[in-house]
Scaffold this motif. Structure first.
Motif, PDB file in Angstrom:
ATOM      1  N   PHE A 287       0.838  -1.195   0.000  1.00 52.79           N
ATOM      2  CA  PHE A 287       0.000   0.000   0.000  1.00 52.79           C
ATOM      3  C   PHE A 287       0.875   1.247   0.000  1.00 52.79           C
ATOM      4  O   PHE A 287       1.962   1.263   0.596  1.00 52.79           O
ATOM      5  CB  PHE A 287      -0.898   0.039   1.238  1.00 52.79           C
ATOM      6  N   ALA A 288       0.381   2.300  -0.620  1.00 49.08           N
ATOM      7  CA  ALA A 288       1.038   3.602  -0.511  1.00 49.08           C
ATOM      8  C   ALA A 288       0.951   4.098   0.928  1.00 49.08           C
ATOM      9  O   ALA A 288       0.000   3.794   1.659  1.00 49.08           O
ATOM     10  CB  ALA A 288       0.387   4.597  -1.465  1.00 49.08           C
ATOM     11  N   VAL A 298      -7.547  -1.588  10.037  1.00 45.52           N
ATOM     12  CA  VAL A 298      -8.005  -2.954   9.766  1.00 45.52           C
ATOM     13  C   VAL A 298      -7.134  -3.952  10.525  1.00 45.52           C
ATOM     14  O   VAL A 298      -7.631  -4.927  11.106  1.00 45.52           O
ATOM     15  CB  VAL A 298      -7.976  -3.238   8.258  1.00 45.52           C
ATOM     16  N   ALA A 299      -5.806  -3.724  10.534  1.00 42.77           N
ATOM     17  CA  ALA A 299      -4.906  -4.645  11.233  1.00 42.77           C
ATOM     18  C   ALA A 299      -5.235  -4.735  12.715  1.00 42.77           C
ATOM     19  O   ALA A 299      -5.158  -5.813  13.316  1.00 42.77           O
ATOM     20  CB  ALA A 299      -3.461  -4.192  11.047  1.00 42.77           C
ATOM     21  N   ALA A 300      -5.618  -3.626  13.315  1.00 41.83           N
ATOM     22  CA  ALA A 300      -5.973  -3.633  14.738  1.00 41.83           C
ATOM     23  C   ALA A 300      -7.185  -4.524  14.985  1.00 41.83           C
ATOM     24  O   ALA A 300      -7.236  -5.254  15.985  1.00 41.83           O
ATOM     25  CB  ALA A 300      -6.252  -2.208  15.206  1.00 41.83           C
ATOM     26  N   THR A 346      -7.371 -13.287   5.706  1.00 39.78           N
ATOM     27  CA  THR A 346      -6.783 -12.081   5.101  1.00 39.78           C
ATOM     28  C   THR A 346      -7.791 -11.230   4.330  1.00 39.78           C
ATOM     29  O   THR A 346      -7.437 -10.149   3.849  1.00 39.78           O
ATOM     30  CB  THR A 346      -5.642 -12.470   4.144  1.00 39.78           C
ATOM     31  N   GLU A 347      -9.023 -11.683   4.214  1.00 41.85           N
ATOM     32  CA  GLU A 347     -10.004 -10.963   3.405  1.00 41.85           C
ATOM     33  C   GLU A 347     -10.166  -9.494   3.806  1.00 41.85           C
ATOM     34  O   GLU A 347     -10.250  -8.621   2.918  1.00 41.85           O
ATOM     35  CB  GLU A 347     -11.363 -11.680   3.476  1.00 41.85           C
ATOM     36  N   PRO A 348     -10.164  -9.135   5.092  1.00 45.27           N
ATOM     37  CA  PRO A 348     -10.328  -7.714   5.433  1.00 45.27           C
ATOM     38  C   PRO A 348      -9.233  -6.819   4.857  1.00 45.27           C
ATOM     39  O   PRO A 348      -9.510  -5.691   4.431  1.00 45.27           O
ATOM     40  CB  PRO A 348     -10.297  -7.712   6.965  1.00 45.27           C
ATOM     41  N   LEU A 352      -9.210  -4.066   0.872  1.00 45.65           N
ATOM     42  CA  LEU A 352      -8.829  -2.666   0.770  1.00 45.65           C
ATOM     43  C   LEU A 352      -8.324  -2.304  -0.625  1.00 45.65           C
ATOM     44  O   LEU A 352      -8.207  -1.127  -0.960  1.00 45.65           O
ATOM     45  CB  LEU A 352      -7.749  -2.331   1.798  1.00 45.65           C
ATOM     46  N   GLY A 353      -8.008  -3.324  -1.433  1.00 43.88           N
ATOM     47  CA  GLY A 353      -7.501  -3.039  -2.774  1.00 43.88           C
ATOM     48  C   GLY A 353      -6.068  -2.549  -2.752  1.00 43.88           C
ATOM     49  O   GLY A 353      -5.804  -1.362  -2.940  1.00 43.88           O
TER      50      GLY A 353
END
Length: 534
Positions: A287-288, A298-300, A346-348, A352-353
């Motif tokens: 990701f940028a 999301v990771a949290a 890992t879907e979440p 995010l694209g």
């Protein structure tokens, strides 16, 4: 350049004159403590031990940034180079003793003490603690690389006052992490180790030992069930969880072990690899940097339900094909199982694209290579200099992460010589770690779920001004990343200016116990060159 023991043996009749010439910088040869040591030590060493001497100790330090010799044709392989060669955190010893036996360690320590020479034992590379540089040119490095034995004992004894029902591996003090993983895997076994293949296994676990398997088994220190330790006076003690005597030392080895002795052998718990646990999936989402809050928000949430077989490992680094100006976020998820199974977890993050993506499957020993930390990867090569600073936290603080990221970006923009730097954000599973009572080992940070570290690299290891700049930026990033949290630092990632509380725990009883162990087992403070308990 250095010579090796076989050469010095051939020249033994001339050794007194050679040593006087080597170790005296004055016009009239005068013995130094180190040269005196080398008169008495060689006959006491085993036939396969090796001695490495600098041929030109009067040259400037920058000519000695690599500790080790060029190979002599037909001679023994030299010890591996260190990866960090900055004069701020690298020892430049007058001699390296490559021990082949425990008796070599004993002889070296006793002779060093007799001649007033400081010593430091090493089992791998990656040391970035500034106390290492305190060894000085009149010091001795005891390299344990030849002591890399391995044997498996089925149903070995272990446990607090009980029998451990699994297997035990007996591992030499010089075993490297990658080699141990390979040995165990060939035997159908695994245990918690560090990730980087070229680190010494003992060195890592003596500081705690985070690893990809800790969610299942606990940290590396939790696997120690026994050890043989050479103390600062040369006495050898054997400790085991089934014995009362020495149990206090065994406690100290599990997180502060660099302070008490040279570990010549470890006995550790190992586990059978279940048929369904041989393969790991990995996915890398890039990701940028502008998406930092989105990604770590999301990771949290994902961390709240992170299974024991999942590790989240992200890194910030330059990747010009994604962003030519700012560092990107390479967000990697390791999953114990198949790639198809991993997608549910890992879907979440996938949704995010990402700006870039990679995936694959490998058996467990291949995971170090995915991270670029295998023994043949760049991280393990003897080049340049590196600084790290550990930052232990229990949650993703988005404001602090943004401040850290901005500081890192400013550093990269300000000095292109630091462009190879990166920041690590390690999110291990904690089930196995937190199942162990916090008072059972010296390791103090079981409540911290995240391990962060800026790793600042530069090629010119002799550039002292660049070294100071790296230290300054590293401290700025550490300050930003902690935010308002109480500072805690994984001792294996400590630079050396952290407080004892940050490295070894804020509980008064814990520091009191460590200081008591230091007085008991190292009253002369011989072991003071790595995160010392002062």
């Amino acid at each position: 350049m250095f010579t090796t023991r076989p050469l010095t043996t051939l020249l033994l009749p001339l050794l007194p004159l050679l040593l006087l010439a080597l170790f005296s910088s004055s016009a009239t040869p005068t013995p130094t403590p180190l040269s005196s040591l080398l008169f008495t030590l060689p006959p006491l060493l085993s036939p396969t031990a090796e001695i490495y001497l600098p041929l030109h100790p009067s040259q400037p330090d920058e000519q000695h940034q690599h500790l080790l010799p060029n190979p002599i044709p037909g001679g023994p392989e030299p010890p591996p180079h260190r990866w960090s060669t900055s004069p701020l955190n690298t020892p430049f010893p007058g001699v390296i003793i490559r021990a082949a036996t425990e008796a070599d360690i004993v002889a070296t320590i006793r002779q060093a003490n007799a001649h007033g020479v400081p010593f430091l034992a090493t089992s791998g590379g990656h040391g970035v603690n500034r106390a290492l540089a305190g060894l000085g040119k009149e010091g001795v490095v005891i390299d344990l690389g030849k002591m890399d034995s391995f044997r498996l004992i089925p149903r070995g004894r272990a446990g607090e006052g009980r029998y451990w029902k699994g297997d035990v591996a007996v591992v030499g003090g010089g075993m490297r992490t990658g080699d141990l993983i390979d040995w165990l895997w060939a035997a159908g076994r695994e245990t918690t180790t560090g990730v980087c293949g070229c680190t010494g296994f003992a060195g890592v676990v003596l500081g705690g030992g985070h690893g990809l398997l800790q969610g299942r088994y606990g940290i590396g220190a939790d696997q120690i069930v026994g050890a043989r330790v050479v103390l600062g006076d040369g006495e050898v003690v054997e400790v085991d969880v089934a014995r009362e005597e020495g149990r206090d030392l065994l406690w100290g080895l599990g997180g502060a072990g660099h302070n008490f002795g040279v570990v010549s052998e470890l006995r550790v718990k190992v586990y059978e690899v279940g048929e369904g646990r041989k393969w790991w999936a990995w996915q890398i989402f890039v990701f940028a940097g502008g998406r930092l809050e989105e990604v770590y928000g999301v990771a949290a949430r994902m961390m709240e339900t992170q299974p024991e077989g999942v590790v989240v490992w992200s890194a910030w680094m330059m990747m010009p094909e994604i962003d030519p100006v700012k560092p990107v976020i390479a967000f990697t998820i390791f999953f114990s199982g198949s790639l198809d199974e991993s997608r549910r977890y890992t879907e979440p993050i996938s949704s995010l694209g990402p700006n870039g993506y990679g995936e694959g499957e490998t058996e467990y020993p291949g995971l170090a290579g995915v991270l670029g930390a295998g023994t043949d990867d760049q991280l393990c090569q003897p080049q340049g200099a590196a600084f790290m600073r550990g930052i232990d936290l229990d949650h993703y603080d988005l404001g602090a992460l943004r401040n850290w990221y901005n500081t890192f970006s400013e550093m990269l923009a300000a000095n292109k010589a630091l462009a190879g730097s990166f920041c690590m954000l390690e999110g291990y599973s904690m089930q196995g770690v937190q199942a162990v009572p916090p008072e059972s080992k010296a390791y103090p940070h079981r409540d911290k779920k995240l391990l962060f570290a800026p790793a600042i690299f530069y090629a010119d290891a002799t550039n002292s001004s660049l070294a100071q700049e790296a230290v300054r930026w590293g401290e700025a990033m550490r300050t930003a990343a902690f935010g308002t949290a109480q500072r805690r630092t994984y001792v294996n990632y400590a630079f050396g200016d952290e407080s004892l509380e940050a490295m070894y725990g804020y509980e008064p009883w814990r520091l009191e116990k460590l200081r008591g162990l230091k007085r008991k087992y190292d009253p002369e403070n011989r072991f003071r060159f790595y995160a010392p308990i002062v």
